[in-house]
Design an enzyme around this catalytic site. Structure first.
Site, PDB file in Angstrom:
ATOM      1  N   LYS A 186       0.813  -1.204   0.000  1.00  0.00           N
ATOM      2  CA  LYS A 186       0.000   0.000   0.000  1.00  0.00           C
ATOM      3  C   LYS A 186       0.862   1.276   0.000  1.00  0.00           C
ATOM      4  CE  LYS A 186      -3.982  -2.237   0.179  1.00  0.00           C
ATOM      5  NZ  LYS A 186      -3.830  -3.690   0.316  1.00  0.00           N
TER       6      LYS A 186
HETATM    7  C1  PLP Z   1      -5.106  -4.634   1.016  1.00  0.00           C
HETATM    8  C2  PLP Z   1      -6.571  -4.616   1.176  1.00  0.00           C
HETATM    9  C3  PLP Z   1      -7.225  -5.179   2.275  1.00  0.00           C
HETATM   10  C4  PLP Z   1      -6.517  -6.057   3.259  1.00  0.00           C
HETATM   11  O1  PLP Z   1      -5.540  -5.471   3.974  1.00  0.00           O
HETATM   12  P1  PLP Z   1      -4.434  -6.361   4.715  1.00  0.00           P
HETATM   13  O2  PLP Z   1      -3.707  -5.342   5.503  1.00  0.00           O
HETATM   14  O3  PLP Z   1      -3.588  -7.020   3.675  1.00  0.00           O
HETATM   15  O4  PLP Z   1      -5.164  -7.335   5.567  1.00  0.00           O
HETATM   16  C5  PLP Z   1      -8.594  -5.019   2.407  1.00  0.00           C
HETATM   17  N1  PLP Z   1      -9.311  -4.376   1.475  1.00  0.00           N
HETATM   18  C6  PLP Z   1      -8.729  -3.832   0.388  1.00  0.00           C
HETATM   19  C7  PLP Z   1      -9.578  -3.122  -0.594  1.00  0.00           C
HETATM   20  C8  PLP Z   1      -7.356  -3.962   0.190  1.00  0.00           C
HETATM   21  O5  PLP Z   1      -6.800  -3.480  -0.922  1.00  0.00           O
END
Ligand code: PLP
Length: 402
Positions: A186
């Site tokens: 992210k």
């Molecule tokens: C990355 C993501 C998640 C999950 O996050 P994690 O930290 O990997 O558990 C949930 N929703 C969306 C839309 C994402 O892109």
């Protein structure tokens, strides 16, 4: 992965603060921790950027969205409208709180549309789990109108949309609660981590309690705290929070460079007729982590992908076929393959997940190619990439029309 592109001394310093005391736990141990409260620092950085009244750091974006749903009162048997284009965590979270996902159409914003939500409403609809995809944002004015008209509970999975906003309000802050992910991919990373945000004190308190076995975090002795609700362990550790705090401080700079680089690419690619882009409901609020191309039709898009692979172009996602972010790849949901029984398997699914009719979504995601925008791109690299993409697209157009 812009956050990881700028990993350095700032992150190491924050982590070393924690390593020096050895207090890896976010609560209590006041005398030993030398005033280091990294989870709280992380939460404060998120509040600074988003303007959220409350922020609560957790172990992942997945546990943050699960907690957002639970703290918003969504539970067993509630129908929740969800998009078929999202990271699977959204759907898992809905299923694991006992609720029943109802898939609705997305539009060129890559998010649920107001019209799609409206069509999916039934007498059993409790809420909407809106996902702001690919760094952008949903069309909030139109969506809030439907949500308010039908008195639905809005929860936002802004897992990919930290630091994006719509007309001045940050994603995650339109409904009862929202969540961001800080996993490795992210705009900023904690290694693993997530943050729940809300402007509602009651929802925040429930989330705080729910994510730590029911502890109310009041009083000096952890073992003697009160437990107003049942909860579970969704806590973040101090090491991850330390990285998250340092990374989040870099987000305004990352976003500024992302926007500049994305605009450069759009300017270059726009010279080729036929190459279009996903719609931004508020172009000024883009976190610009993704450059989202929308090509004229699915066949041209697939041929463009083939041409790009042959030409050695890398760094893109074709969610329609090759990624775990689209319903076409979710056989376990269509077959309801679970390791143990879920409420939906007793209550019955609200839709036939094997035969969903989502033509608009199939068309939009079939025409979508997303490039991760990199902060380290040079102008030369961008020119070269845009030229290659354009050439591949033009070749693909010729073969489709031949
Ligand atoms: C990355 C993501 C998640 C999950 O996050 P994690 O930290 O990997 O558990 C949930 N929703 C969306 C839309 C994402 O892109």
């Amino acid at each position: 992965m812009p956050g990881t592109e700028l990993f350095g001394a700032e992150e190491r310093k924050e982590v070393n603060d924690v390593l020096e005391t050895g207090i890896l736990f976010r609560y209590k141990h006041d005398a030993q921790r030398n005033n280091h409260w990294k989870a709280i620092d992380f939460e404060n950085e998120v509040k600074k950027i988003t303007g959220a009244k409350y922020a609560h750091a957790m172990s992942s974006g997945s546990t943050a969205i699960a907690t957002a749903l639970a703290a918003s009162g969504i539970g067993t048997g509630d129908e929740v409208i969800v998009p078929p284009f999202t990271f699977i965590a959204t759907i898992e979270a809905v299923l694991f709180v006992g609720a029943l996902p109802v898939f609705a159409e997305v539009d060129e914003t890559l998010c649920l549309s107001a019209e799609g939500i409206k069509k999916a409403i039934t007498p059993k609809t409790k809420g909407v789990c809106l996902v702001h995809m690919c760094g952008g944002m949903a069309d909030m004015d139109a969506i809030m109108k439907v949500v308010n008209e039908h008195k639905l509970t809005l929860v936002e999975d802004a897992g990919q949309a930290f630091a994006s906003s719509y007309k001045g309000t940050y994603t995650g802050l339109f409904g009862k609660a929202g969540s961001y992910s800080f996993d490795f991919f992210k705009i900023a990373t904690a290694g693993e981590g997530g943050v729940l945000v809300t402007n509602d004190e009651e929802t925040y308190k429930k989330a705080d309690v729910y994510s730590d076995h029911g502890h109310d975090h009041i009083g000096a002795i952890r073992g003697m705290e009160n437990h107003p609700y049942l909860g579970f362990n969704y806590r973040i550790g101090e090491l991850n929070a330390a990285v998250g705090a340092a990374q989040t401080r870099k987000v305004p700079k990352i976003r500024e460079i992302n926007r500049k680089n994305k605009q450069f690419m759009i300017n270059e690619l726009s010279k080729t007729p036929g190459i279009g882009f996903a719609r931004l409901a508020d172009p000024d609020g883009d976190s610009a982590t993704f450059l989202n191309l929308l090509l004229p039709d699915v066949e041209t898009t697939q041929r463009t992908i083939d041409e790009m692979k042959a030409a050695g172009v890398a760094g893109f996602d074709y969610w329609y076929k090759n990624m775990y972010h689209f319903i076409n790849q979710w056989d376990h949901i269509k077959n309801m393959s679970t390791v143990s029984k879920l409420p939906i398997q007793i209550l019955g699914a609200p839709q036939d997940y094997k035969n969903l009719d989502l033509p608009k979504t199939q068309n939009v995601i079939g025409r979508l190619i997303s490039f991760g925008v990199r902060v380290s791109w040079t102008e030369e690299q961008m020119k070269d990439l845009a030229k290659k993409i354009s050439e591949c697209f033009v070749k693909a157009t010729k073969t489709v029309n031949a």
